[in-house]
Design a protein around this motif. Structure first.
Motif, mmCIF file in Angstrom:
data_model
loop_
_atom_site.group_PDB
_atom_site.id
_atom_site.type_symbol
_atom_site.label_atom_id
_atom_site.label_comp_id
_atom_site.label_asym_id
_atom_site.label_seq_id
_atom_site.Cartn_x
_atom_site.Cartn_y
_atom_site.Cartn_z
ATOM 1 N N VAL A 174 29.429 76.472 26.861
ATOM 2 C CA VAL A 174 29.502 77.651 25.800
ATOM 3 C C VAL A 174 29.736 77.085 24.541
ATOM 4 O O VAL A 174 30.596 75.819 24.438
ATOM 5 C CB VAL A 174 30.612 78.491 26.058
ATOM 6 N N ILE A 175 29.013 77.399 23.496
ATOM 7 C CA ILE A 175 29.466 77.063 22.240
ATOM 8 C C ILE A 175 30.040 78.071 21.421
ATOM 9 O O ILE A 175 29.309 79.116 21.379
ATOM 10 C CB ILE A 175 28.025 76.387 21.493
ATOM 11 N N ILE A 176 30.936 77.840 20.811
ATOM 12 C CA ILE A 176 31.651 78.931 19.883
ATOM 13 C C ILE A 176 31.506 78.706 18.257
ATOM 14 O O ILE A 176 31.783 77.525 17.742
ATOM 15 C CB ILE A 176 33.231 79.045 20.189
ATOM 16 N N LEU A 177 30.947 79.738 17.850
ATOM 17 C CA LEU A 177 30.610 79.752 16.320
ATOM 18 C C LEU A 177 31.326 80.656 15.646
ATOM 19 O O LEU A 177 31.302 82.092 16.024
ATOM 20 C CB LEU A 177 28.878 80.009 16.085
ATOM 21 N N GLU A 178 32.330 80.265 14.735
ATOM 22 C CA GLU A 178 32.982 81.110 13.938
ATOM 23 C C GLU A 178 32.676 80.890 12.467
ATOM 24 O O GLU A 178 32.661 79.736 11.960
ATOM 25 C CB GLU A 178 34.580 80.870 14.147
ATOM 26 N N ARG A 179 32.792 82.040 11.752
ATOM 27 C CA ARG A 179 32.687 82.040 10.058
ATOM 28 C C ARG A 179 33.664 82.992 9.867
ATOM 29 O O ARG A 179 33.645 84.127 10.166
ATOM 30 C CB ARG A 179 31.142 82.672 9.953
ATOM 31 N N ARG A 180 34.450 82.270 8.816
ATOM 32 C CA ARG A 180 35.683 83.051 8.242
ATOM 33 C C ARG A 180 35.562 83.197 6.842
ATOM 34 O O ARG A 180 34.993 82.317 5.852
ATOM 35 C CB ARG A 180 36.975 82.019 8.392
ATOM 36 N N ILE A 181 35.483 84.553 6.364
ATOM 37 C CA ILE A 181 35.289 84.827 4.981
ATOM 38 C C ILE A 181 36.595 85.270 4.473
ATOM 39 O O ILE A 181 37.413 86.140 4.877
ATOM 40 C CB ILE A 181 34.106 86.071 5.073
ATOM 41 N N THR A 182 36.737 84.546 3.204
ATOM 42 C CA THR A 182 37.908 85.212 2.296
ATOM 43 C C THR A 182 37.549 85.534 1.103
ATOM 44 O O THR A 182 36.259 85.543 0.713
ATOM 45 C CB THR A 182 38.853 83.881 2.102
ATOM 46 N N GLU A 183 38.171 86.081 0.221
ATOM 47 C CA GLU A 183 37.848 86.585 -1.370
ATOM 48 C C GLU A 183 37.403 85.253 -2.008
ATOM 49 O O GLU A 183 36.233 85.735 -3.090
ATOM 50 C CB GLU A 183 39.361 87.004 -1.892
ATOM 51 N N SER A 184 37.603 84.158 -1.869
ATOM 52 C CA SER A 184 37.103 82.880 -2.550
ATOM 53 C C SER A 184 36.171 82.121 -1.883
ATOM 54 O O SER A 184 35.242 81.432 -2.326
ATOM 55 C CB SER A 184 38.375 82.205 -3.105
ATOM 56 N N THR A 185 36.300 81.679 -0.738
ATOM 57 C CA THR A 185 35.668 80.916 0.117
ATOM 58 C C THR A 185 35.079 81.384 1.611
ATOM 59 O O THR A 185 35.122 82.690 1.761
ATOM 60 C CB THR A 185 36.486 79.855 0.617
ATOM 61 N N SER A 186 33.914 80.608 2.139
ATOM 62 C CA SER A 186 33.535 81.053 3.275
ATOM 63 C C SER A 186 33.307 79.861 4.115
ATOM 64 O O SER A 186 32.718 78.788 3.829
ATOM 65 C CB SER A 186 32.281 81.870 3.217
ATOM 66 N N THR A 187 33.836 79.673 5.407
ATOM 67 C CA THR A 187 33.763 78.471 6.063
ATOM 68 C C THR A 187 33.009 78.828 7.531
ATOM 69 O O THR A 187 33.658 80.104 8.038
ATOM 70 C CB THR A 187 35.001 77.717 6.340
#
Length: 1066
Positions: A109-122
């Motif tokens: 299994v591959i886990i892909l996460e994208r976290r979005i804030t007011e200033s950045t995105s990772t």
């Protein structure tokens, strides 16, 4: 093109790249949501607002899609739920089987996460235990490319907006864009075009590099020229050295020649001495002989002179007296001639005056009696002629004034006819223009609301559609239709006609963008209305409407767009504009009944009536309004305008005939007027000439009277002058007689002196002759003596000045040349030996001055050339070789660049050829597969793709009857040429088959479709669901379907997973 692989449907499900779980935190409307996804077919249903579409948006965001590409937001931070500080998208991807991605690192299994804030995105990649493995974009891009996941491809993820736009659109270009992007042809086309652009740029850079060699080549040519010039300088230097040697020895040789010349000159002078001395002795003897003869002649002449001196003295006296007597006689003869001429002239003048006196007397007697009566008769006749001419002139003047008045009236009538013809032609032109506009509107209805400018504007909007927050709506007239036929077309046009050309946008930013598009399309003064597209259709309460049985403007119009209806209500007030049949009814409603909420009343002819307070206003129809734009059919209006145009052309033809008649009449009147004017002017000239003749006659009578008075006095004066001339003549005749007597005396005296002189000359003639002879001989002897002495002195001077002095000068020159030769010889020997000059051929009979002049010119040239070049020839040759090596090296390098670019260009041409071949194959394959899907349900279809026009049209054929699309539930047998002629459900089903055909041509581990079954009735939805489920099960990849509709009709299968989203909170 390598990724657009055609798959025929594998038997089993994929084991790598499919989504197993989606978890959302604070994403859009979800605070926390987790959903498990099946390996094959998944249905997700729920009410509107439950967050179904957010799942697909999260999928796109997780795999790196931009916010604008989702059509749900412009920035990523807008996906964060209101009141939260971050948003998280968590995907679990199956990673098993042969196609697993780095299985040793990630596991199953591959886990892909994208976290979005007011200033950045990772974005983070984790293994199956949740351990962080990679965070770089390159790693995520590698994962996406490995599984061939392209979330921006509508065949992989079809969002709600794309699904609605795709299923509902009837535009062939939109279908082509969908096909071009879904098959990745668009990506390859852009890539090949970018390669071509880069190749063109590289070619330009190589050309610039090749041009950069030109200055160096120019410097190389300049160096070559300098080297040749320096070689030429060396040649000049050698010539200077050789000429210096020749000049040195040429001086010696010139002196030798001069010594030889001086020796010959001395010898010549010495040979002349005996000859000159013999001549001198001869002249001395001759002088002595002549001197003896001269002395003898002088003695003889002295004796003869004494005897003839007395005779000479007497002869001289007689000559003088004779000369005086002859002179006196000649003067008297001249005086006598002058006086005789004067007498003759006086006699002639007297005779002329007497003749003039007789003529004057006779003429005066003749004229005094007859002329007075004749002149009186002439004056009376001229006065009568003048009176007749003046009356004739007055008559012609009256005729001219009458013709002028008639001509002015005829010209005014002709001008009125001409203006009437112009008016008819203007009406005919307006009718023809209306016919052209109606035919154009019949072809493309949009042009009725702005002409060609609006089509250019729509193209500009299409080019910039991605920049708009919401696509603009317009022109409004294209979204509006009339109910119950075209009865109220004119009234509605006058009521809301100004809004029909307007465009609607959702905010001010889109308004500015639309304004820039209008400038680009050269569409000035475009009316733009800003209105919120999200507002539903307004429901107007009855108490806010005019309370009347007559229709309102909004009630006779319909539109599929609620925003258009809202604008007509809010901006145009169409709900308060009442429509009536005629003027009387409109006047009753507008002015008499005082109906509340009534804004304006419009009649069928377009008359407008309204009241503001106590003021009642009625306006005629707007002449500039373009009636008929809202009509459903333009044929009737075209026929009406054509009949009007034909009628007006016939009227104009009749008026033109009338105009020609009036033109002939005006021409005839103008000719008569000019003729009368000419006759009047001739009559006036005649009167004027007769008046002048009368005046001249009166003047001549006065002059003749004066002449008659003066003629008497003239005769008396002539008699006096004749008397005076007669007295003068008598006096001159008396003086002539006296002069005649003196002349006779002078002639007698001159004759006596002449006889005496002749006698004297005869007596002394012999003595004088002997003396003259002796004198002549004496003179000749003296001349011979002087000549002999002069010749003797000449020879003596010649001996002294020429011979002796020449010998002395030549000897001095000889000595000087000897010493000069010795010095020159020594100098020349120092420069070079004489043998060297002799070996070079000597001086070639060239003088030293010539050689010196040539040497001077060469030295000046050598100096000039040396000043031009500061470097030595060796330095120049080294610089030349260095630059030449550099240019050859650069030329080889640029040639290698050119060869590589040529190879790349050849490869690009091959790839373009393969691209076009593959595009043709995909076009055929799309048609086969689309027809195959339709055939499963009893429908035959065909897709036509035009890469040149960038259009894709869906057509069908059944038998040989031509293009059509036929649904199985359709009871009629009518044929439809394309999907725009189908119902919403039929069009959605045929478009769905088109999408499935594209799905077969696209490889991806999972597919997602949102609201794929919109605009379908129950029967079409059942057929579509069965078709798409069968296709998904047969195709083998993972499918995610999102719909707000009931899916109970979907068949049950263990491979089909159905999930219901929770209802949204109120």
């Amino acid at each position: 093109m390598a990724d657009a692989r055609v798959i025929n449907g594998p038997a089993g499900a994929l084991q790598a790249g499919i989504i197993t779980k989606i978890r959302l935190e604070n994403f859009m409307c979800h605070t926390h949501m987790e959903i498990d996804i099946g390996d094959r077919v998944n249905f997700i249903t729920g009410q509107n607002g439950s967050g179904k579409s957010a799942i697909l948006t999260a999928l796109c965001i997780a795999f790196g899609c931009r916010a604008k590409s989702t059509d749900r937001a412009t920035t990523l931070k807008e996906f964060i739920k209101t009141g939260c500080s971050y948003a998280l998208v968590h995907l679990e991807i199956k990673n098993q089987g042969e196609d697993a991605f780095k299985h040793g690192i990630f596991g199953d299994v591959i886990i892909l996460e994208r976290r979005i804030t007011e200033s950045t995105s990772t974005s983070v990649l984790k293994d199956q235990q949740g351990k962080k493995v990679a965070t770089r974009k390159e790693d995520i891009r590698e994962l996406v490319e490995h599984f061939n996941i392209d979330v921006e491809n509508p065949c992989v993820v079809m969002s709600q907006d794309k699904s609605r736009e795709f299923l509902h659109s009837g535009n062939d270009k939109d279908k082509f864009k969908f096909f071009f992007k879904a098959t990745l042809l668009s990506q390859v086309d852009d890539l090949l075009k970018s390669v071509k652009d880069n190749l063109d740029k590289a070619n330009s850079e190589v050309v610039e590099l090749e041009r950069s060699i030109a200055p160096i080549e120019k410097e190389l040519n300049e160096l070559q020229g300098k080297i040749k010039s320096m070689e030429h300088i060396e040649e000049i230097s050698q010539k200077v050295q050789l000429l210096t040697k020749k000049c040195a020895w040429s001086l010696v040789y010139d002196i030798d020649k001069q010594i030889q010349e001086e020796t010959a000159r001395i010898k010549k002078f010495e040979e002349r001495i005996p000859q000159c001395q013999a001549r001198i002795d001869q002249q001395i003897a001759k002088v002595a002989d002549l001197q003896d003869c001269l002395d003898k002649k002088k003695a003889q002449s002295a004796v003869m002179m004494e005897s003839t001196s007395k005779a000479r003295k007497r002869k001289s006296e007689l000559e003088q007296k004779l000369s005086l007597a002859t002179k006196e006689r000649i003067e008297l003869e001249q005086e006598y001639g002058r006086r005789r001429n004067n007498v003759a002239k006086m006699a002639k003048r007297i005779k002329l005056l007497e003749q003039q006196i007789n003529d004057v007397s006779e003429q005066h007697m003749k004229d005094t009696q007859a002329e007075e009566h004749e002149m009186e008769n002439k004056l009376k006749e001229l006065q009568e002629e003048i009176n007749v001419a003046e009356s004739d002139c007055l008559r012609l003047k009256n005729i001219e004034d009458d013709l002028s008045e008639r001509l002015a009236i005829a010209r005014d009538e002709l001008k009125e006819i001409t203006s009437e013809i112009d008016e008819y032609e203007k009406k005919i032109s307006d009718s023809q223009r209306r016919i052209r506009d109606l035919r154009l509107n019949q072809t493309n209805k949009v042009t009725a609301f702005g002409g060609y400018k609006v089509t250019s504007l729509l193209k500009a909007i299409e080019r910039n559609h991605h920049k708009f927050k919401k696509p603009p709506i317009g022109p409004l007239g294209a979204h509006v239709a009339l109910l119950h036929g075209d009865k109220w077309a004119v009234a509605v046009e006058n009521a809301v006609g100004k809004l029909l050309n307007a465009f609607i946008v959702t905010d001010h930013k889109d308004s500015l963008l639309l304004r820039s598009c209008a400038r680009e399309a050269n569409y000035h003064h475009l009316q733009i209305i800003i209105y919120d597209f999200s507002i539903p259709r307004l429901q107007i309460p009855n108490h806010m409407l005019p309370q009347t049985n007559h229709p309102t403007a909004i009630s006779v119009m319909q539109s599929d767009s609620p925003t258009v209806v809202n604008v007509l209500v809010d901006v145009g007030g169409a709900e308060r504009q009442v429509l009536v049949r005629d003027y009387d009814m409109g006047k009753t409603i507008a002015f008499d009944q005082r109906i509340p909420n009534l804004k304006e009343v419009y009649t069928l002819e377009g008359q407008r009536m309204f009241s503001r307070g106590s003021a009642q206003t009625t306006l005629p129809p707007n002449k500039n309004a373009r009636s008929g734009r809202l009509c459903s059919s333009y044929d009737d209006q075209i026929k009406i305008y054509e009949r009007e145009a034909i009628h007006m052309q016939e009227e104009a033809k009749q008026i033109r005939g009338k105009k020609r008649t009036f033109e002939e009449r005006v021409k005839n009147l103008q000719d008569e007027f000019q003729n009368a004017k000419r006759q009047r002017m001739n009559s006036e000239k005649c009167v004027m000439s007769k008046n002048l003749g009368l005046k001249d006659l009166k003047n001549s009578l006065a002059a003749e009277a004066e002449a008659a008075a003066s003629s008497v006095s003239n005769v008396d004066e002539l008699h006096q002058e004749v008397s005076k001339l007669q007295n003068d003549k008598n006096q001159f005749e008396m003086s002539l007689e006296k002069i005649q007597e003196r002349l006779q005396e002078a002639e007698a005296k001159a004759n006596e002196l002449k006889v005496s002189f002749e006698e004297l000359c005869e007596s002394a003639k012999a003595d004088i002759s002997a003396l003259d002879k002796a004198t002549g001989e004496l003179t000749q002897i003296e001349e011979d003596l002087r000549a002999a002495e002069a010749e003797k002195r000449h020879y003596e001077g010649l001996m002294q000045q020429k011979v002796h002095k020449g010998i002395e000068t030549a000897k001095q020159n000889y000595k000087a040349l000897e010493s000069e030769r010795k010095a020159s010889y020594e100098k020349a020997s120092i420069i070079c030996p004489e043998s060297e000059i002799e070996s070079l051929g000597g001086c070639d009979d060239t003088s030293s001055d010539q050689l010196q002049a040539h040497l001077t010119r060469l030295k000046q040239r050598l100096q000039q050339e040396s000043q031009r070049h500061q470097e030595s020839i060796d330095e120049l040759r080294m610089m030349h070789d260095k630059k030449q090596r550099k240019i050859i090296k650069q030329q080889k390098t640029y040639k290698a660049f050119r060869d590589k670019l040529s190879a790349i260009h050849t490869a690009l041409d091959k790839r373009w050829s393969k691209f076009q071949r593959n595009a043709t194959l995909l076009k055929r394959q799309l048609t086969w597969q689309f027809n195959g899907h339709l055939r499963k349900k009893g429908i035959s279809g065909l897709i036509k793709v035009s890469y040149e026009e960038q259009k894709l049209s869906i057509e069908a054929k059944e038998g040989g009857s031509g293009p059509k699309v036929k649904m199985p539930q359709d009871a009629t047998s009518s044929n439809v040429r394309d999907t725009r002629g189908l119902s919403g459900g039929e069009r959605s089903f045929s478009t769905l088959c088109f999408a499935l055909a594209l799905h077969e041509m696209t490889e991806a581990p999972f597919r997602a479709m949102d609201e794929f079954d919109v605009f379908m009735d129950a029967v079409s939805r059942k057929i579509s669901l069965d078709t798409i489920v069968d296709f998904a099960l047969a195709q083998g990849s993972q499918w995610i379907f999102i719909t707000p509709h009931d899916i109970s009709m979907v068949k049950h299968d263990e491979r089909i997973k159905k999930q219901q989203m929770a209802a949204p909170r109120s």
